[in-house]
Design an enzyme around this catalytic site. Sequence first.
Site, PDB file in Angstrom:
ATOM      1  N   VAL A 126       1.822 -13.975   5.804  1.00 42.28           N
ATOM      2  CA  VAL A 126       2.906 -13.185   6.868  1.00 42.28           C
ATOM      3  C   VAL A 126       2.426 -12.727   8.226  1.00 42.28           C
ATOM      4  O   VAL A 126       3.319 -12.493   8.983  1.00 42.28           O
ATOM      5  CB  VAL A 126       3.398 -12.135   5.994  1.00 42.28           C
ATOM      6  CG1 VAL A 126       4.309 -12.911   4.671  1.00 42.28           C
ATOM      7  CG2 VAL A 126       2.760 -11.100   5.653  1.00 42.28           C
ATOM      8  N   TYR A 152      -0.318   3.225   3.827  1.00 41.55           N
ATOM      9  CA  TYR A 152       0.817   2.592   3.270  1.00 41.55           C
ATOM     10  C   TYR A 152       2.106   3.198   3.673  1.00 41.55           C
ATOM     11  O   TYR A 152       3.269   2.643   4.164  1.00 41.55           O
ATOM     12  CB  TYR A 152       0.749   2.669   1.501  1.00 41.55           C
ATOM     13  CG  TYR A 152       1.783   1.834   0.966  1.00 41.55           C
ATOM     14  CD1 TYR A 152       1.681   0.645   0.760  1.00 41.55           C
ATOM     15  CD2 TYR A 152       2.935   2.842   0.276  1.00 41.55           C
ATOM     16  CE1 TYR A 152       2.828  -0.147  -0.065  1.00 41.55           C
ATOM     17  CE2 TYR A 152       3.802   2.028  -0.299  1.00 41.55           C
ATOM     18  CZ  TYR A 152       3.921   0.769  -0.577  1.00 41.55           C
ATOM     19  OH  TYR A 152       4.872   0.082  -1.371  1.00 41.55           O
ATOM     20  N   LYS A 164       5.288   1.725   5.833  1.00 48.39           N
ATOM     21  CA  LYS A 164       6.982   1.571   4.973  1.00 48.39           C
ATOM     22  C   LYS A 164       7.924   2.499   5.831  1.00 48.39           C
ATOM     23  O   LYS A 164       8.794   2.096   5.977  1.00 48.39           O
ATOM     24  CB  LYS A 164       6.810   2.000   3.858  1.00 48.39           C
ATOM     25  CG  LYS A 164       5.761   1.239   2.782  1.00 48.39           C
ATOM     26  CD  LYS A 164       6.503  -0.416   2.940  1.00 48.39           C
ATOM     27  CE  LYS A 164       5.627  -1.071   1.904  1.00 48.39           C
ATOM     28  NZ  LYS A 164       6.549  -2.513   1.791  1.00 48.39           N
ATOM     29  N   MET A 197       7.830  -8.197  -7.648  1.00 46.38           N
ATOM     30  CA  MET A 197       9.097  -8.363  -7.624  1.00 46.38           C
ATOM     31  C   MET A 197       9.598  -9.536  -6.584  1.00 46.38           C
ATOM     32  O   MET A 197      10.664 -10.065  -6.856  1.00 46.38           O
ATOM     33  CB  MET A 197       9.340  -7.064  -6.493  1.00 46.38           C
ATOM     34  CG  MET A 197       9.473  -5.956  -7.403  1.00 46.38           C
ATOM     35  SD  MET A 197      10.094  -4.540  -6.309  1.00 46.38           S
ATOM     36  CE  MET A 197       8.593  -3.669  -5.942  1.00 46.38           C
ATOM     37  N   THR A 230       4.753  -4.130 -11.586  1.00 49.85           N
ATOM     38  CA  THR A 230       4.327  -5.261 -11.032  1.00 49.85           C
ATOM     39  C   THR A 230       2.815  -5.217 -10.878  1.00 49.85           C
ATOM     40  O   THR A 230       2.245  -4.181 -11.155  1.00 49.85           O
ATOM     41  CB  THR A 230       4.848  -5.465  -9.613  1.00 49.85           C
ATOM     42  OG1 THR A 230       4.115  -4.574  -8.810  1.00 49.85           O
ATOM     43  CG2 THR A 230       6.353  -5.335  -9.556  1.00 49.85           C
ATOM     44  N   ASP A 264       3.467 -17.240  -0.169  1.00 50.91           N
ATOM     45  CA  ASP A 264       2.525 -16.436  -0.547  1.00 50.91           C
ATOM     46  C   ASP A 264       1.228 -16.725  -0.081  1.00 50.91           C
ATOM     47  O   ASP A 264       1.046 -17.946   0.339  1.00 50.91           O
ATOM     48  CB  ASP A 264       2.580 -16.189  -1.998  1.00 50.91           C
ATOM     49  CG  ASP A 264       2.336 -14.671  -2.514  1.00 50.91           C
ATOM     50  OD1 ASP A 264       3.058 -14.253  -3.306  1.00 50.91           O
ATOM     51  OD2 ASP A 264       0.918 -14.601  -2.228  1.00 50.91           O
ATOM     52  N   ASN A 301       9.275  -9.235   1.745  1.00 50.18           N
ATOM     53  CA  ASN A 301       8.631  -8.840   0.611  1.00 50.18           C
ATOM     54  C   ASN A 301       7.357  -8.534   0.645  1.00 50.18           C
ATOM     55  O   ASN A 301       6.770  -7.559  -0.210  1.00 50.18           O
ATOM     56  CB  ASN A 301       9.073  -9.541  -0.748  1.00 50.18           C
ATOM     57  CG  ASN A 301       8.504  -9.134  -2.015  1.00 50.18           C
ATOM     58  OD1 ASN A 301       9.095  -7.937  -2.750  1.00 50.18           O
ATOM     59  ND2 ASN A 301       7.617  -9.604  -2.456  1.00 50.18           N
TER      60      ASN A 301
HETATM   61  N1  LIG Z   1       5.508  -2.151  -7.381  1.00 50.67           N
HETATM   62  C1  LIG Z   1       5.958  -1.018  -6.473  1.00 50.67           C
HETATM   63  O1  LIG Z   1       5.857  -0.012  -7.367  1.00 50.67           O
HETATM   64  C2  LIG Z   1       6.706  -0.834  -5.120  1.00 50.67           C
HETATM   65  C3  LIG Z   1       7.212   0.280  -4.979  1.00 50.67           C
HETATM   66  C4  LIG Z   1       7.700   0.374  -3.611  1.00 50.67           C
HETATM   67  C5  LIG Z   1       7.597  -0.795  -2.805  1.00 50.67           C
HETATM   68  N2  LIG Z   1       6.951  -1.768  -3.285  1.00 50.67           N
HETATM   69  C6  LIG Z   1       6.715  -3.237  -2.282  1.00 50.67           C
HETATM   70  O2  LIG Z   1       7.435  -4.077  -2.654  1.00 50.67           O
HETATM   71  C7  LIG Z   1       6.654  -5.384  -2.396  1.00 50.67           C
HETATM   72  C8  LIG Z   1       6.322  -6.243  -3.383  1.00 50.67           C
HETATM   73  O3  LIG Z   1       5.398  -5.530  -4.222  1.00 50.67           O
HETATM   74  P1  LIG Z   1       5.082  -5.979  -5.697  1.00 50.67           P
HETATM   75  O4  LIG Z   1       4.893  -4.722  -6.343  1.00 50.67           O
HETATM   76  O5  LIG Z   1       5.814  -7.036  -6.337  1.00 50.67           O
HETATM   77  O6  LIG Z   1       3.428  -6.324  -5.298  1.00 50.67           O
HETATM   78  P2  LIG Z   1       2.610  -7.591  -5.957  1.00 50.67           P
HETATM   79  O7  LIG Z   1       1.085  -7.387  -5.640  1.00 50.67           O
HETATM   80  O8  LIG Z   1       2.836  -8.004  -7.266  1.00 50.67           O
HETATM   81  O9  LIG Z   1       3.259  -8.804  -4.978  1.00 50.67           O
HETATM   82  C9  LIG Z   1       2.859  -8.699  -3.637  1.00 50.67           C
HETATM   83  C10 LIG Z   1       2.746 -10.454  -3.111  1.00 50.67           C
HETATM   84  O10 LIG Z   1       2.610 -10.511  -1.779  1.00 50.67           O
HETATM   85  C11 LIG Z   1       1.461 -11.226  -1.638  1.00 50.67           C
HETATM   86  N3  LIG Z   1       0.956 -10.960  -0.346  1.00 50.67           N
HETATM   87  C12 LIG Z   1      -0.155 -10.173  -0.002  1.00 50.67           C
HETATM   88  N4  LIG Z   1      -0.569 -10.235   1.259  1.00 50.67           N
HETATM   89  C13 LIG Z   1       0.026 -11.345   1.822  1.00 50.67           C
HETATM   90  C14 LIG Z   1      -0.047 -12.189   2.867  1.00 50.67           C
HETATM   91  N5  LIG Z   1      -0.565 -11.498   4.008  1.00 50.67           N
HETATM   92  N6  LIG Z   1       0.880 -13.002   3.273  1.00 50.67           N
HETATM   93  C15 LIG Z   1       1.895 -13.495   2.295  1.00 50.67           C
HETATM   94  N7  LIG Z   1       1.763 -12.859   0.969  1.00 50.67           N
HETATM   95  C16 LIG Z   1       1.012 -11.762   0.758  1.00 50.67           C
HETATM   96  C17 LIG Z   1       0.479 -11.134  -2.744  1.00 50.67           C
HETATM   97  O11 LIG Z   1      -0.114 -12.377  -2.854  1.00 50.67           O
HETATM   98  C18 LIG Z   1       1.441 -10.985  -3.994  1.00 50.67           C
HETATM   99  O12 LIG Z   1       1.911 -12.227  -4.530  1.00 50.67           O
HETATM  100  C19 LIG Z   1       5.684  -4.919  -1.329  1.00 50.67           C
HETATM  101  O13 LIG Z   1       6.094  -4.979  -0.200  1.00 50.67           O
HETATM  102  C20 LIG Z   1       5.286  -3.548  -1.828  1.00 50.67           C
HETATM  103  O14 LIG Z   1       4.897  -2.623  -0.724  1.00 50.67           O
HETATM  104  C21 LIG Z   1       6.423  -2.083  -4.472  1.00 50.67           C
END
Ligand SMILES: NC(=O)c1ccc[n+]([C@@H]2O[C@H](COP(=O)([O-])OP(=O)(O)OC[C@H]3O[C@@H](n4cnc5c(N)ncnc54)[C@H](O)[C@@H]3O)[C@@H](O)[C@H]2O)c1
Length: 245
Positions: free
Chosen positions: A62, A151, A155, A18, A186, A37, A88
């Site tokens: 982060v 998780y 959140k 995302m 994703t 990242d 994010n």
């Molecule tokens: N995919 C879903 O269904 C979903 C649903 C609700 C919420 N979310 C939230 O949306 C956000 C993005 O999720 P996504 O699905 O794109 O996941 P993703 O795993 O595709 O992307 C997350 C990114 O965060 C990076 N990351 C991890 N640890 C890190 C750190 N310590 N410092 C910096 N970067 C770091 C990863 O390398 C990755 O590129 C997250 O917060 C996730 O919890 C996702």
Amino acid sequence: MGKLAGKVAIITGAAQGMGAAHAKLFVSEGAQVVITDVKQAEGEQLAAALGPDKALFIKQDVASAADWEHVVAATKAQFGQIDILVNNAGITFAKPLQEISEADYIKIFQINQLGTFLGLKAVAKEMVAQHAGSIINVSSLNGLVGGAVGYTDTKFAVRGMTKAAALELAPSGVRVNSIHPGVIETPMISQAGTAEAVKQFAKAIPLRRIAEPEEVSQMVLFLASDDSSYSTGSEFVVDGGMSAQ
Ligand SMILES: NC(=O)c1ccc[n+]([C@@H]2O[C@H](COP(=O)([O-])OP(=O)(O)OC[C@H]3O[C@@H](n4cnc5c(N)ncnc54)[C@H](O)[C@@H]3O)[C@@H](O)[C@H]2O)c1
């Protein structure tokens, strides 16, 4: 003119998923974007594709306050200001309570919750000084209703932190909102080896499908732009109707 013309955004965890979709939309709407990242190669590749005058990749954990200091300083040095922060970056795991170790719990807390707090703190300081800014904290459907232990906890905390910070920062012209995605296609979802489970799960979603990342980006764009000028401290849900059930 784009909705984000002249604005500078930091998006954490934007090398893929995302965050990457948000970065692409932001640039197409006229913003300059700092992609952060832990995944260096993917982040650098995305920044290069978006163009050096439009995007900069900075390697960042982060959960590190020192990394945040560096990201803020480097963003100001490159683009002059910070108007938007999308907190994010996040991780997930789905283990039963008795299988979650203390180390697991600390790790998810550090990235999802502490990382959001550190970003909020580092960037709000800059935004308060310029009397403007929009911070979007990425929570989840599991910040509204229960899901996996660990998780869900982080959140819910992100949702609460958003409201507390929004109230404190509102008099300074800084807005803080949370978004609550449902199930989004994703790497977080596909790499978990749960493709079949997700397919079954999708049948229970009122809109009968999981979402594309770009569908969430549209909500993030709204919150980042002046179109949402009177919204702060609020929850913005993108879940195909799941939380309405
Ligand atoms: N995919 C879903 O269904 C979903 C649903 C609700 C919420 N979310 C939230 O949306 C956000 C993005 O999720 P996504 O699905 O794109 O996941 P993703 O795993 O595709 O992307 C997350 C990114 O965060 C990076 N990351 C991890 N640890 C890190 C750190 N310590 N410092 C910096 N970067 C770091 C990863 O390398 C990755 O590129 C997250 O917060 C996730 O919890 C996702």
